[in-house]
Motif scaffolding. Sequence first.
Motif, PDB file in Angstrom:
ATOM      1  N   ASN A  83       0.871  -1.146   0.056  1.00 42.01           N
ATOM      2  CA  ASN A  83      -0.072   0.112  -0.190  1.00 42.01           C
ATOM      3  C   ASN A  83       0.894   1.323   0.162  1.00 42.01           C
ATOM      4  O   ASN A  83       1.819   1.469   0.757  1.00 42.01           O
ATOM      5  N   VAL A  84       0.406   2.253  -0.798  1.00 42.33           N
ATOM      6  CA  VAL A  84       1.338   3.385  -0.950  1.00 42.33           C
ATOM      7  C   VAL A  84       1.325   4.453   0.207  1.00 42.33           C
ATOM      8  O   VAL A  84       2.116   5.178   0.324  1.00 42.33           O
ATOM      9  N   ALA A  85       0.399   4.198   1.151  1.00 43.68           N
ATOM     10  CA  ALA A  85       0.265   4.845   2.472  1.00 43.68           C
ATOM     11  C   ALA A  85       0.826   4.297   3.371  1.00 43.68           C
ATOM     12  O   ALA A  85       1.804   4.845   4.430  1.00 43.68           O
ATOM     13  N   ALA A  93       5.759   4.782   0.482  1.00 47.17           N
ATOM     14  CA  ALA A  93       4.932   5.089   1.735  1.00 47.17           C
ATOM     15  C   ALA A  93       5.754   5.731   2.912  1.00 47.17           C
ATOM     16  O   ALA A  93       6.745   5.186   2.966  1.00 47.17           O
ATOM     17  N   PRO A  94       5.268   6.579   3.465  1.00 47.61           N
ATOM     18  CA  PRO A  94       6.185   7.340   4.624  1.00 47.61           C
ATOM     19  C   PRO A  94       6.947   6.252   5.663  1.00 47.61           C
ATOM     20  O   PRO A  94       8.109   6.651   5.882  1.00 47.61           O
ATOM     21  N   PRO A  95       6.330   5.177   5.893  1.00 54.60           N
ATOM     22  CA  PRO A  95       5.104   4.608   5.917  1.00 54.60           C
ATOM     23  C   PRO A  95       4.092   5.247   7.432  1.00 54.60           C
ATOM     24  O   PRO A  95       4.724   5.518   8.103  1.00 54.60           O
TER      25      PRO A  95
ATOM     26  N   GLU B 117      -0.462   1.362  -5.442  1.00 55.10           N
ATOM     27  CA  GLU B 117      -1.738   0.540  -4.985  1.00 55.10           C
ATOM     28  C   GLU B 117      -2.523   0.992  -3.732  1.00 55.10           C
ATOM     29  O   GLU B 117      -1.728   1.505  -2.545  1.00 55.10           O
ATOM     30  N   GLY B 118      -3.876   0.957  -3.671  1.00 54.15           N
ATOM     31  CA  GLY B 118      -4.431   0.896  -2.466  1.00 54.15           C
ATOM     32  C   GLY B 118      -5.278  -0.370  -2.539  1.00 54.15           C
ATOM     33  O   GLY B 118      -4.830  -1.355  -2.035  1.00 54.15           O
ATOM     34  N   PRO B 119      -6.650  -0.477  -2.845  1.00 53.42           N
ATOM     35  CA  PRO B 119      -7.401  -1.707  -3.075  1.00 53.42           C
ATOM     36  C   PRO B 119      -6.574  -2.576  -4.056  1.00 53.42           C
ATOM     37  O   PRO B 119      -5.879  -1.969  -4.960  1.00 53.42           O
ATOM     38  N   PRO B 120      -6.504  -3.702  -3.972  1.00 54.01           N
ATOM     39  CA  PRO B 120      -5.796  -4.792  -4.742  1.00 54.01           C
ATOM     40  C   PRO B 120      -6.113  -4.450  -6.366  1.00 54.01           C
ATOM     41  O   PRO B 120      -7.220  -4.147  -6.671  1.00 54.01           O
ATOM     42  N   GLY B 121      -4.824  -4.048  -7.008  1.00 58.38           N
ATOM     43  CA  GLY B 121      -4.997  -3.706  -8.459  1.00 58.38           C
ATOM     44  C   GLY B 121      -5.321  -2.645  -8.819  1.00 58.38           C
ATOM     45  O   GLY B 121      -5.544  -2.201 -10.034  1.00 58.38           O
ATOM     46  N   HIS B 122      -5.781  -1.744  -7.914  1.00 57.39           N
ATOM     47  CA  HIS B 122      -6.330  -0.473  -7.982  1.00 57.39           C
ATOM     48  C   HIS B 122      -5.519   0.794  -7.591  1.00 57.39           C
ATOM     49  O   HIS B 122      -4.760   0.357  -6.430  1.00 57.39           O
ATOM     50  N   VAL B 123      -5.631   2.066  -8.074  1.00 57.34           N
ATOM     51  CA  VAL B 123      -5.135   3.224  -7.663  1.00 57.34           C
ATOM     52  C   VAL B 123      -5.595   3.403  -6.206  1.00 57.34           C
ATOM     53  O   VAL B 123      -6.811   3.505  -6.037  1.00 57.34           O
ATOM     54  N   HIS B 124      -4.606   3.822  -5.261  1.00 56.32           N
ATOM     55  CA  HIS B 124      -5.154   4.425  -3.841  1.00 56.32           C
ATOM     56  C   HIS B 124      -6.053   5.709  -4.047  1.00 56.32           C
ATOM     57  O   HIS B 124      -5.752   6.318  -4.905  1.00 56.32           O
ATOM     58  N   GLY B 125      -7.129   5.855  -3.519  1.00 55.63           N
ATOM     59  CA  GLY B 125      -7.854   6.921  -3.557  1.00 55.63           C
ATOM     60  C   GLY B 125      -7.066   8.112  -3.399  1.00 55.63           C
ATOM     61  O   GLY B 125      -7.181   9.320  -3.925  1.00 55.63           O
ATOM     62  N   GLY B 126      -6.111   8.236  -2.338  1.00 56.43           N
ATOM     63  CA  GLY B 126      -5.510   9.373  -2.082  1.00 56.43           C
ATOM     64  C   GLY B 126      -4.317   9.786  -3.151  1.00 56.43           C
ATOM     65  O   GLY B 126      -3.865  10.959  -3.211  1.00 56.43           O
ATOM     66  N   VAL B 127      -3.916   8.815  -3.943  1.00 56.85           N
ATOM     67  CA  VAL B 127      -3.110   9.199  -5.049  1.00 56.85           C
ATOM     68  C   VAL B 127      -3.961   9.609  -6.069  1.00 56.85           C
ATOM     69  O   VAL B 127      -3.386  10.564  -6.797  1.00 56.85           O
TER      70      VAL B 127
END
Lengths: 212, 212
Positions: A83-85, A93-95, B117-127
């Motif tokens: 996860n990017v966060a 991620a900072p994280p 990534e946030g949800p698997p295979g998907h862009v993190h909403g925050g990105v």
Amino acid sequence: MLEFTPENLSAADVERLRAVYEPLTRSVRALIDATIRTQVDFDVVAAAKAEIDSATARLQSKQLDGTFGIRYLSTGERMAWGNVAIGIRNPIAPPLEVHHDASGTVWCDFHLGAAYEGPPGHVHGGVAALILDHILGEAASDGVNPRFTGTISLRYVRATRLGHLHAEATTTRTDGVKTFAVGHLADDDGVTVQAEGVFILPRWARGQPGPE
Amino acid sequence: MLEFTPENLSAADVERLRAVYEPLTRSVRALIDATIRTQVDFDVVAAAKAEIDSATARLQSKQLDGTFGIRYLSTGERMAWGNVAIGIRNPIAPPLEVHHDASGTVWCDFHLGAAYEGPPGHVHGGVAALILDHILGEAASDGVNPRFTGTISLRYVRATRLGHLHAEATTTRTDGVKTFAVGHLADDDGVTVQAEGVFILPRWARGQPGPE
């Protein structure tokens, strides 16, 4: 439909993996910072690049076809290591290390350096949005099923200095599949960005047909 | 007050720097992806980590005290090379390559992989929020003075798949120091996130005392 992968790992397995991957990820974070700030001569850049490419080739010699995804352990624990966060295997991620207190507030203290810059010396407004989206989403989720952002609004009170920061969020109410959350980002001088959002329980995670 | 550093560089100097630093940054981006997706044995991870640490030490042997900041060339060009969204020296940046068309629309096509990534295979909403904050801000800025986010609201229509993506934004009106912008993020199947925001001309960039 999103795929959440079950993993047959014990707590000891997870600790062993963490002990290997956390130091690797930390090393890449230090490299990201150095890449932005370096002033070495061009031949030194070339030598560093050759080592980086060699390290990448080693790591790529056996790798996942796709992304890390989210894995569920038999304990029910979520392993969102890519996860990017929050991902402990994601150098971007900072994280964030997310804490939940008894009152239902979710918070994290963290450090953002040169890699998160927008205005000179300050956090990019979009990075503030990324962190608040994540932390409000954590507050809105129940620990089993994630809730995804439906809408989020951010108000920038003033510029956020790079350095040690704090973010927190809490829910205000739940109405069917919607959970409402509020939160803020703060630096040492107080609140810099305020956020409010609506987070939705995904259709596939609803126990029975919902109102919509 | 933010510091924008003037640089006494010619166009040829800039091209020479770009030719050195863009490949380095690209190498670090590949390493970030490999760090998340690798499945090599632990001894190979250790060997890769040793090379990464060596590269970092080389780059750190002479470096800026602080962040990259934003530098202005004598041509008036802005060098935001450390910027987390567009910086060609920032491995976290996809980077967005922002285009302005004749109608005033600002757009970019770009690729997001495992690191976003946030949800698997998907862009993190925050990105998604980070990218839209940046692109709406570019639309609201006049090319000389930046405008900073005052408020931004995002509506998530559906999950955004990782892969090739498109973002665009345009302004709807300007009222004193405030410029209103709208935009969206899209994957191959259409719009996934809509955004609207108000961007503020910073006090120090206002030619004369404004209404607030």
